[in-house]
Each structure stands twice: as structure tokens, then as C-alpha cells.
Design a protein around this motif. Structure first.
Motif, PDB file in Angstrom:
ATOM      1  N   MET A  77       0.821  -1.233   0.000  1.00  0.00           N
ATOM      2  CA  MET A  77       0.000   0.000   0.000  1.00  0.00           C
ATOM      3  C   MET A  77       0.841   1.263   0.000  1.00  0.00           C
ATOM      4  SD  MET A  77      -2.952  -0.702  -0.597  1.00  0.00           S
ATOM      5  CE  MET A  77      -3.297   1.044  -0.712  1.00  0.00           C
ATOM      6  N   SER A 115      -4.502  -9.402  -9.788  1.00  0.00           N
ATOM      7  CA  SER A 115      -4.445  -9.133  -8.342  1.00  0.00           C
ATOM      8  C   SER A 115      -5.833  -9.030  -7.736  1.00  0.00           C
ATOM      9  CB  SER A 115      -3.723  -7.801  -8.137  1.00  0.00           C
ATOM     10  OG  SER A 115      -3.885  -7.357  -6.823  1.00  0.00           O
ATOM     11  N   ALA A 116      -5.896  -9.303  -6.439  1.00  0.00           N
ATOM     12  CA  ALA A 116      -7.125  -9.049  -5.676  1.00  0.00           C
ATOM     13  C   ALA A 116      -7.468  -7.555  -5.681  1.00  0.00           C
ATOM     14  CB  ALA A 116      -6.947  -9.539  -4.242  1.00  0.00           C
ATOM     15  N   CYS A 117      -6.489  -6.722  -6.058  1.00  0.00           N
ATOM     16  CA  CYS A 117      -6.736  -5.272  -6.121  1.00  0.00           C
ATOM     17  C   CYS A 117      -7.700  -4.887  -7.235  1.00  0.00           C
ATOM     18  CB  CYS A 117      -5.431  -4.511  -6.293  1.00  0.00           C
ATOM     19  SG  CYS A 117      -4.472  -4.451  -4.787  1.00  0.00           S
ATOM     20  N   TYR A 146      -3.365   0.911  -9.956  1.00  0.00           N
ATOM     21  CA  TYR A 146      -2.778  -0.436 -10.055  1.00  0.00           C
ATOM     22  C   TYR A 146      -3.866  -1.471 -10.360  1.00  0.00           C
ATOM     23  CZ  TYR A 146      -0.625  -4.733  -8.194  1.00  0.00           C
ATOM     24  OH  TYR A 146      -0.152  -6.017  -8.015  1.00  0.00           O
ATOM     25  N   PHE A 173      -3.796 -12.907  -7.583  1.00  0.00           N
ATOM     26  CA  PHE A 173      -3.075 -13.193  -6.337  1.00  0.00           C
ATOM     27  C   PHE A 173      -3.662 -12.379  -5.186  1.00  0.00           C
ATOM     28  CE2 PHE A 173       0.711 -13.502  -9.363  1.00  0.00           C
ATOM     29  CZ  PHE A 173       0.682 -14.882  -9.416  1.00  0.00           C
ATOM     30  N   HIS A 174      -3.717 -13.029  -4.027  1.00  0.00           N
ATOM     31  CA  HIS A 174      -4.065 -12.331  -2.777  1.00  0.00           C
ATOM     32  C   HIS A 174      -2.817 -12.280  -1.907  1.00  0.00           C
ATOM     33  CE1 HIS A 174      -8.609 -12.287  -2.951  1.00  0.00           C
ATOM     34  NE2 HIS A 174      -8.287 -13.049  -3.997  1.00  0.00           N
ATOM     35  N   ALA A 190       2.543  -5.854   4.078  1.00  0.00           N
ATOM     36  CA  ALA A 190       2.415  -5.921   5.542  1.00  0.00           C
ATOM     37  C   ALA A 190       3.177  -7.089   6.180  1.00  0.00           C
ATOM     38  CB  ALA A 190       0.939  -5.952   5.924  1.00  0.00           C
ATOM     39  N   PRO A 191       3.098  -8.333   5.660  1.00  0.00           N
ATOM     40  CA  PRO A 191       3.787  -9.418   6.373  1.00  0.00           C
ATOM     41  C   PRO A 191       5.298  -9.161   6.520  1.00  0.00           C
ATOM     42  CG  PRO A 191       2.246 -10.312   4.759  1.00  0.00           C
ATOM     43  CD  PRO A 191       2.340  -8.834   4.506  1.00  0.00           C
ATOM     44  N   LEU A 194       6.018  -6.116   8.838  1.00  0.00           N
ATOM     45  CA  LEU A 194       5.860  -6.388  10.278  1.00  0.00           C
ATOM     46  C   LEU A 194       6.962  -7.321  10.774  1.00  0.00           C
ATOM     47  CD1 LEU A 194       1.982  -6.509  10.759  1.00  0.00           C
ATOM     48  CD2 LEU A 194       3.544  -4.570  10.674  1.00  0.00           C
ATOM     49  N   ILE A 209       2.137   0.390  13.497  1.00  0.00           N
ATOM     50  CA  ILE A 209       1.163  -0.241  12.595  1.00  0.00           C
ATOM     51  C   ILE A 209       0.363   0.876  11.943  1.00  0.00           C
ATOM     52  CG2 ILE A 209      -0.995  -1.596  12.575  1.00  0.00           C
ATOM     53  CD1 ILE A 209       1.198  -3.375  13.160  1.00  0.00           C
ATOM     54  N   GLN A 215      -8.191  -3.565  10.225  1.00  0.00           N
ATOM     55  CA  GLN A 215      -8.371  -3.905   8.805  1.00  0.00           C
ATOM     56  C   GLN A 215      -7.937  -5.358   8.575  1.00  0.00           C
ATOM     57  OE1 GLN A 215      -6.023  -1.812  10.076  1.00  0.00           O
ATOM     58  NE2 GLN A 215      -4.489  -1.191   8.573  1.00  0.00           N
ATOM     59  N   ARG A 217      -7.151  -8.951   6.040  1.00  0.00           N
ATOM     60  CA  ARG A 217      -6.624  -9.493   4.788  1.00  0.00           C
ATOM     61  C   ARG A 217      -6.475 -11.011   4.931  1.00  0.00           C
ATOM     62  NH1 ARG A 217      -7.183  -4.832   3.959  1.00  0.00           N
ATOM     63  NH2 ARG A 217      -5.846  -3.340   2.844  1.00  0.00           N
ATOM     64  N   PRO A 275      -1.102   4.637   4.693  1.00  0.00           N
ATOM     65  CA  PRO A 275      -2.070   4.200   3.684  1.00  0.00           C
ATOM     66  C   PRO A 275      -2.656   2.843   4.044  1.00  0.00           C
ATOM     67  CG  PRO A 275       0.177   3.967   2.876  1.00  0.00           C
ATOM     68  CD  PRO A 275       0.278   4.643   4.191  1.00  0.00           C
ATOM     69  N   GLN A 276      -3.986   2.760   4.040  1.00  0.00           N
ATOM     70  CA  GLN A 276      -4.611   1.527   4.546  1.00  0.00           C
ATOM     71  C   GLN A 276      -5.274   0.668   3.497  1.00  0.00           C
ATOM     72  OE1 GLN A 276      -6.755   2.080   8.279  1.00  0.00           O
ATOM     73  NE2 GLN A 276      -5.629   4.005   8.479  1.00  0.00           N
ATOM     74  N   ARG A 281     -10.526  -7.610   3.232  1.00  0.00           N
ATOM     75  CA  ARG A 281     -10.406  -8.389   1.981  1.00  0.00           C
ATOM     76  C   ARG A 281     -10.125  -9.847   2.322  1.00  0.00           C
ATOM     77  NH1 ARG A 281      -6.151  -5.984  -1.650  1.00  0.00           N
ATOM     78  NH2 ARG A 281      -7.871  -4.788  -2.545  1.00  0.00           N
TER      79      ARG A 281
HETATM   80  N1  GDD Z   1       2.867  -2.379   3.789  1.00  0.00           N
HETATM   81  C1  GDD Z   1       2.516  -2.143   5.060  1.00  0.00           C
HETATM   82  N2  GDD Z   1       3.497  -1.754   5.958  1.00  0.00           N
HETATM   83  N3  GDD Z   1       1.224  -2.269   5.436  1.00  0.00           N
HETATM   84  C2  GDD Z   1       0.917  -2.026   6.736  1.00  0.00           C
HETATM   85  C3  GDD Z   1       1.876  -1.648   7.690  1.00  0.00           C
HETATM   86  C4  GDD Z   1       3.234  -1.500   7.279  1.00  0.00           C
HETATM   87  O1  GDD Z   1       4.135  -1.174   8.043  1.00  0.00           O
HETATM   88  N4  GDD Z   1       1.253  -1.486   8.896  1.00  0.00           N
HETATM   89  C5  GDD Z   1      -0.031  -1.756   8.682  1.00  0.00           C
HETATM   90  N5  GDD Z   1      -0.254  -2.065   7.378  1.00  0.00           N
HETATM   91  C6  GDD Z   1      -1.565  -2.349   6.781  1.00  0.00           C
HETATM   92  C7  GDD Z   1      -1.893  -1.459   5.583  1.00  0.00           C
HETATM   93  O2  GDD Z   1      -2.302  -0.180   6.037  1.00  0.00           O
HETATM   94  C8  GDD Z   1      -3.028  -2.250   4.960  1.00  0.00           C
HETATM   95  O3  GDD Z   1      -4.247  -1.925   5.569  1.00  0.00           O
HETATM   96  C9  GDD Z   1      -2.648  -3.712   5.268  1.00  0.00           C
HETATM   97  O4  GDD Z   1      -1.614  -3.658   6.270  1.00  0.00           O
HETATM   98  C10 GDD Z   1      -2.134  -4.488   4.077  1.00  0.00           C
HETATM   99  O5  GDD Z   1      -1.171  -3.703   3.436  1.00  0.00           O
HETATM  100  P1  GDD Z   1      -0.251  -4.253   2.230  1.00  0.00           P
HETATM  101  O6  GDD Z   1       0.235  -5.604   2.573  1.00  0.00           O
HETATM  102  O7  GDD Z   1       0.769  -3.197   1.954  1.00  0.00           O
HETATM  103  O8  GDD Z   1      -1.218  -4.246   0.978  1.00  0.00           O
HETATM  104  P2  GDD Z   1      -2.692  -4.792   0.601  1.00  0.00           P
HETATM  105  O9  GDD Z   1      -2.996  -6.120   1.195  1.00  0.00           O
HETATM  106  O10 GDD Z   1      -3.675  -3.714   0.873  1.00  0.00           O
HETATM  107  O11 GDD Z   1      -2.490  -4.945  -0.956  1.00  0.00           O
HETATM  108  C11 GDD Z   1      -1.409  -5.799  -1.386  1.00  0.00           C
HETATM  109  O12 GDD Z   1      -1.910  -7.013  -1.854  1.00  0.00           O
HETATM  110  C12 GDD Z   1      -2.573  -6.947  -3.087  1.00  0.00           C
HETATM  111  C13 GDD Z   1      -3.122  -8.303  -3.440  1.00  0.00           C
HETATM  112  O13 GDD Z   1      -3.911  -8.816  -2.419  1.00  0.00           O
HETATM  113  C14 GDD Z   1      -0.568  -5.028  -2.379  1.00  0.00           C
HETATM  114  O14 GDD Z   1       0.711  -5.639  -2.495  1.00  0.00           O
HETATM  115  C15 GDD Z   1      -1.147  -4.993  -3.737  1.00  0.00           C
HETATM  116  O15 GDD Z   1      -0.164  -4.512  -4.654  1.00  0.00           O
HETATM  117  C16 GDD Z   1      -1.571  -6.426  -4.111  1.00  0.00           C
HETATM  118  O16 GDD Z   1      -2.145  -6.424  -5.403  1.00  0.00           O
END
Ligand code: GDD
Ligand code: NAD
Length: 321
Positions: A77, A115-117, A146, A173-174, A190-191, A194, A209, A215, A217, A275-276, A281
Motif C-alpha cells: 500500500m 491481483s485481488a486489487c 494499479y 493473487f491475494h 504488511a507481512p 511487520l 502499525i 483492517q 486481509r 495508507p490503509q 479483503r
Molecule cells: N505495507 C505495510 N506496511 N502495510 C501495513 C503496515 C506497514 O508497516 N502497517 C499496517 N499495514 C496495513 C496497511 O495499512 C493495509 O491496511 C494492510 O496492512 C495491508 O497492506 P499491504 O500488505 O501493503 O497491501 P494490501 O494487502 O492492501 O495490498 C497488497 O496485496 C494486493 C493483493 O492482495 C498489495 O501488495 C497490492 O499490490 C496487491 O495487489
């Protein structure tokens, strides 16, 4: 021996896929702007090419039976919410060029990494979200550029399959995670983010966080992802398919599982602005199970353990990107 091209082979999923396909006995050409950052190249041939260029796409896809199209300007994000114009421009060119070059070369099968996006924001507004089915994609309203580009390129694949003698596969992909994935620099998801934060925190420390942590996923381990890509390519199913788990967790729960596998159970969370993306999802795997008789099985805990260990080792051994 079948010959395949993997674009994005210097990236996270692409380089794992190259290793998987080599083990299956394929001749593999990897293509990317860069070599894999953390490992050696397993491909028979690896070409540094910019697929935004038409000549590069023609060079990349020559003389192969199958193309796995994974190249993209992408990230978590933090990246995709701040680079809309660049992402839309670059990824459109990459996908327009790669599929048409593959057609010209008579490639038999073409797999596109969506993507799931692509799913509409209006179906992802609550934490306790209804899992997303493939048919939920329309009426379309992806949150970011995206996702719009991914949806456009899905359609491109479908029309090419309708009007040209090339079979296409579309995988949504998710959130995929695992060792050898980006964990810092701004594109991390996020994984990995963190894992990095927990690894750098002392016992009893706090990690930041983004948002309130409620939220939700689902996350898919890399070994399941490459297995699923391969199974979908071998199948005769041309419509889009989810590839993810339906093990939905909140981001706060994700942080706690990371802390547990790290052996740092008393780590606290500090909620900061960031950004969230969508509020919730999850993947509905009904169609995936029906088509393949298979779905990802690695639990979040089992997948995070090797992921955390790899990231912690990178950070403590001083090997930085
Ligand atoms: N990246 C990130 N880093 N996310 C964080 C963090 C942090 O330190 N702390 C909390 N989050 C929260 C984000 O705010 C978001 O709500 C959630 O974790 C997931 O963030 P991401 O892993 O960055 O992305 P996503 O799941 O919203 O979307 C990703 O997955 C999609 C497919 O499922 C992205 O990689 C997309 O590009 C991808 O298509
Ligand atoms: P990644 O960023 O690690 O790999 C993508 C690779 O594409 C990078 O190595 C990058 O250098 C390369 N690339 C970018 N622009 C290029 C260009 N102009 N020419 C050639 N190569 C170029 O990402 P990933 O996680 O391995 O993702 C692979 C594919 O899966 C992407 O299409 C991505 O959008 C999609 N996807 C990934 C996830 C996920 O959670 N990892 C989720 C949904 C979709």
C-alpha cells in the motif's frame, strides 16, 4: 523439453517460479530489469530487458512455448497508493507489449498475474468482509490505478484468447509473502514489513502499525503461490481465478502471530497514520477448488515462521538491500 519465459524473474514470485519450473524440467528464460536481489539466478538464460520497450518484449518472448507474465511496477500500500501515474503507464506498456510479442512468436500459453486489487472498493468496506468471488469484479471500481490496469490487462488476455490462437490464464493473487521477498525500501507489504519491525524491536518494545489494526486481509505463502500458478497454467480454465487463502486475519492479529514466531510475545502496537487500502479483503476459493481440486494449505503461522527467520537473519547479519 518445453521452453518457457518468466517475466519479472528478478522479483519475488518470479524468481521462486523459475526455481520451481527448473525443478520440473523446463528450459527457462528469465527476464527483468534487474537480477534477483537476494539469490542466484536459476534460469537457463536471464536477460535484462525493459518490457516497456517493444523491441525488448519481442526479444523476451522469442522461441518459447509458454509465457508467465509477472513483470510489473508494484508494491504494498505504501507504494501503490503514491505512484498511480507511473504504475498505470509502465504496467500498461509492459502488458500491451508482452502479450502482443508472445502472439507474434506463436506462444501457445500465456499466464497473466492479476491481483485481488481489481475487486471493487464497495465490496471491501468492512472488516468482517464477505470473501471475494471472481464474479464480484464487476461493476468495476478498483481502489487504485494499479487495480484498474490489472483489470484492463485481464480483458486484454481474454480478447487475445478469443481472437488469436493463444490460450490465456488469469490469476488473481491475494497478498503473497515468504522468504526472498522485499522487506524494506518502501515497496514491502504488511507481512514482510511487520517481520522487519518485530525483528528490529527489543523485547517488550513497540512496533508501528498503519491504522487501527482492525483492517483485514488473507495472506498466501509463496510455495502455495507457485504451485497454484503452475496448476492454473496446466488447467484448461481461461477465466480469472483467485489464488489465495481464506484464512482472514486483522493486521493486529498478523502482528501478534509475527511476534509469536519471533519469540517476542510482549511486543506492543503503536497505531500511526499510513495508507490503509481497503478495510477488509478475503478470498472465496470455491471456484479455485472446483477447477483445480486444490487450494493453498499453508497456515499463516507456518508460512510466517520461515519468512520471519529469513528477514531477521538478513537484518542481523548486516546484509541490507
Ligand atoms: N505495507 C505495510 N506496511 N502495510 C501495513 C503496515 C506497514 O508497516 N502497517 C499496517 N499495514 C496495513 C496497511 O495499512 C493495509 O491496511 C494492510 O496492512 C495491508 O497492506 P499491504 O500488505 O501493503 O497491501 P494490501 O494487502 O492492501 O495490498 C497488497 O496485496 C494486493 C493483493 O492482495 C498489495 O501488495 C497490492 O499490490 C496487491 O495487489
Ligand atoms: P516484484 O516487484 O518482486 O516483481 C516484479 C518484477 O517485475 C520486479 O523484479 C521488477 O523489476 C520487474 N519489472 C518491473 N518493471 C519492469 C519492466 N519495465 N521490464 C521488466 N521487468 C520489470 O513483485 P511480485 O510480488 O513478485 O509480483 C509479481 C506479479 O504478481 C506482479 O505482476 C504483481 O503485480 C502480481 N501480484 C503480486 C502480489 C503479491 O502479493 N506479491 C499480489 C497481487 C499481484
Amino acid at each position: 523439453m518445453e521452453r518457457v519465459c518468466v517475466t519479472g524473474a528478478g522479483g519475488f514470485i518470479g524468481h521462486h517460479l523459475v526455481t520451481f519450473l527448473k525443478a520440473k524440467g523446463y528450459w527457462v528464460r528469465g527476464v527483468d530489469l534487474k537480477y534477483p536481489e537476494y539469490t542466484n539466478v536459476d534460469a537457463d538464460e536471464f536477460e535484462l530487458l525493459d518490457l516497456r520497450r517493444w523491441d525488448a518484449a519481442l526479444q523476451a518472448t522469442r522461441g518459447v512455448d509458454h509465457v508467465y507474465a509477472l513483470a510489473a511496477d508494484m508494491g504494498g500500500m505504501g507504494y501503490i497508493s503514491t505512484h498511480h501515474a507511473e504504475i498505470l503507464h509502465s504496467n500498461s506498456l509492459i502488458n500491451l507489449h508482452t502479450i502482443d510479442a508472445a502472439r507474434i512468436h506463436g506462444v501457445q500459453r500465456y499466464l497473466y498475474s492479476s491481483s485481488a486489487c481489481i475487486y471493487p472498493e464497495y465490496r471491501q468496506t468492512v472488516t468482517d468482509v464477505v470473501p471475494l468471488k471472481e464474479s464480484d469484479a464487476y461493476p468495476a471500481q478498483p481502489q487504485d490505478a494499479y487495480g484498474w490496469e490489472k483489470l484492463f490487462s485481464e480483458l486484454l488476455c481474454s480478447y487475445y484468447a478469443d481472437e488469436h490462437p493463444m490460450q490465456t490464464r488469469i490469476v488473481r493473487f491475494h497478498n503473497v509473502y515468504g522468504p526472498y521477498g522485499t522487506y524494506d525500501g518502501g515497496r514491502e507489504k504488511a507481512p514482510a514489513a511487520l517481520c522487519r519491525k518485530v525483528a528490529l524491536a527489543g523485547d517488550g518494545g513497540r512496533i508501528e502499525i498503519w491504522g487501527d489494526g482492525a483492517q483485514t486481509r488473507s495472506f498466501c505463502y509463496i510455495d502455495d503461490c507457485v504451485e497454484g500458478i503452475y496448476r492454473i497454467m496446466q488447467s484448461d480454465f481461461a477465466e480469472p481465478l483467485n489464488l489465495g487463502t481464506d484464512e482472514m486475519v486483522s493486521i493486529a492479529e498478523l502482528a501478534h502471530v509475527v511476534a509469536e514466531v519471533a519469540g517476542k510475545r510482549d511486543i506492543g502496537l503503536e497505531h500511526v497514520a499510513g495508507p490503509q487500502g481497503v478495510r477488509g479483503r478475503n478470498s472465496d476459493n470455491s471456484l479455485l477448488r472446483e477447477v483445480l481440486g486444490w487450494e493453498p494449505t499453508t497456515s499463516l503461522r507456518d508460512g510466517l515462521s520461515p519468512t520471519y527467520q529469513w528477514i531477521e537473519k538478513r537484518l542481523t547479519s548486516g546484509e541490507r538491500t
